[in-house]
Design an enzyme around this catalytic site. Structure first.
Site, short mmCIF file in Angstrom:
data_model
loop_
_atom_site.label_atom_id
_atom_site.label_comp_id
_atom_site.label_asym_id
_atom_site.label_seq_id
_atom_site.Cartn_x
_atom_site.Cartn_y
_atom_site.Cartn_z
N HIS A 120 0.84 -1.20 -0.05
CA HIS A 120 -0.04 0.10 0.03
C HIS A 120 0.66 1.30 0.07
CE1 HIS A 120 1.26 0.75 4.07
NE2 HIS A 120 0.73 -0.60 4.52
N GLU A 153 -2.48 -7.04 7.05
CA GLU A 153 -1.06 -6.98 7.89
C GLU A 153 -1.10 -8.02 9.09
OE1 GLU A 153 1.82 -6.97 7.71
OE2 GLU A 153 2.61 -4.89 7.68
N GLY A 179 0.37 -2.64 11.74
CA GLY A 179 -0.12 -4.02 12.13
C GLY A 179 -1.80 -3.76 11.73
#
Length: 318
Positions: A109, A181, A122
């Site tokens: 991203h 993630e 995260g």
């Protein structure tokens, strides 16, 4: 020079390529122009590249140039993305994937404010910042000629927004929780360089303890590998009985997730996941045997990893 020569395997940053500037990318350039330019007056001016700028601008219709030129700040951002599109390699001209395999364009991203501050994200759902929006537009331009039939992503906003910039004619759009993630547990929000636990845990993984999870409810590399491969099966990239349902697929995920998944698919071993670099909006190209079992040792072949040439002009504006 052929694209096969231009994009060899085992190369991290491919240099120099040419492709036509797609008119569809102009909308993204103008849309993100003002956001890119906020707060630039206090920054040092980057070295200009007048010849490249002239070549890039020459590919844009005169009417488009005149509209962009009305605002100098908008034009700078517009020209940066034009240069990115003009110099990016045409990824569609790579040798085709072998029969029965799927060519996967695995991307990270765009930038967020937490990325800029080196904070661990995260599972925390942080949106793209202005720089990340521009990077997303650039990766969309880089992949514009790829005949993808599926564009998938993590459901987290920073990945889903980046995937939205990849416009493939007739492609299906999907999100999957298995592409999220890695969960960093108690370390989410911390600055990685300031955490002894971060350093110690990464060292343990490098020594082979890939079942070690982040404290406070976090995940281990093994857990991420398992759910990541399951997500690929659900999307038709692994464990398929018949013909592969897709020949080209774009998936947008996250830095640590990508490192773990690539290490797994390429058979490098999870203990080596830290050796793979993943810049914001980089592109990794691998060919996956869609008929391979979900737990196959090395079902993918590397084409190119951490490709970022399409971001050079955008990053020069940051």
């Amino acid at each position: 020079q052929s694209s096969a020569t231009f994009l060899p395997a085992n190369i991290t940053h491919c240099r120099r390529g040419a492709g036509p500037l797609a008119s569809s990318s102009i909308l993204s350039i103008v849309t993100h122009g003002r956001a890119l330019s906020q707060g630039r007056s206090a920054r040092a001016t980057k070295a200009a590249r007048p010849l490249q700028q002239r070549e890039a601008a020459a590919a844009i219709p005169i009417a488009q140039q005149r509209r962009a030129a009305r605002s100098p700040m908008t034009r700078r951002a517009w020209l940066a993305l034009a240069m990115a599109r003009a110099t990016v390699a045409d990824l569609s001209r790579l040798p085709p994937p072998a029969p029965g395999t799927t060519r996967l364009y695995l991307c990270r991203h765009g930038q967020t404010d937490w990325n800029a501050k080196h904070q661990i994200q995260g599972s925390v759902d942080i949106p793209l910042n202005a720089a990340g929006e521009a990077q997303a537009a650039a990766v969309g331009a880089a992949l514009a000629s790829v005949p993808a039939t599926l564009v998938a992503s993590s459901p987290l906003a920073r990945a889903a927004r980046t995937a939205a910039a990849v416009i493939a004619q007739g492609a299906d759009r999907a999100t999957h929780d298995g592409l999220k993630e890695m969960h960093f547990g108690a370390l989410e929000g911390a600055v990685a360089a300031e955490s002894d636990v971060y350093t110690e845990t990464n060292a343990a993984w490098a020594q082979g303890d890939v079942d070690r999870a982040w404290p406070g409810g976090g995940e281990s590399p093994r857990a991420v590998e398992t759910r990541g491969r399951a997500a690929l099966e659900a999307l038709g990239l692994l464990g398929q009985d018949g013909a592969a349902p897709h020949s080209h697929v774009v998936i947008v995920c996250h830095g640590r997730f990508n490192k773990i998944l690539l290490s797994s698919l390429l058979g490098r071993g999870l203990e080596r996941c830290g050796e793979i670099q993943q810049g914001n909006c980089c592109i990794n190209v691998v060919d996956i045997d869609a008929s391979a079992p979900v737990d196959a040792a090395a079902p993918a072949t590397e084409v190119v990893l951490d490709y970022r040439e399409h971001l050079a002009a955008v990053d020069a504006e940051l």
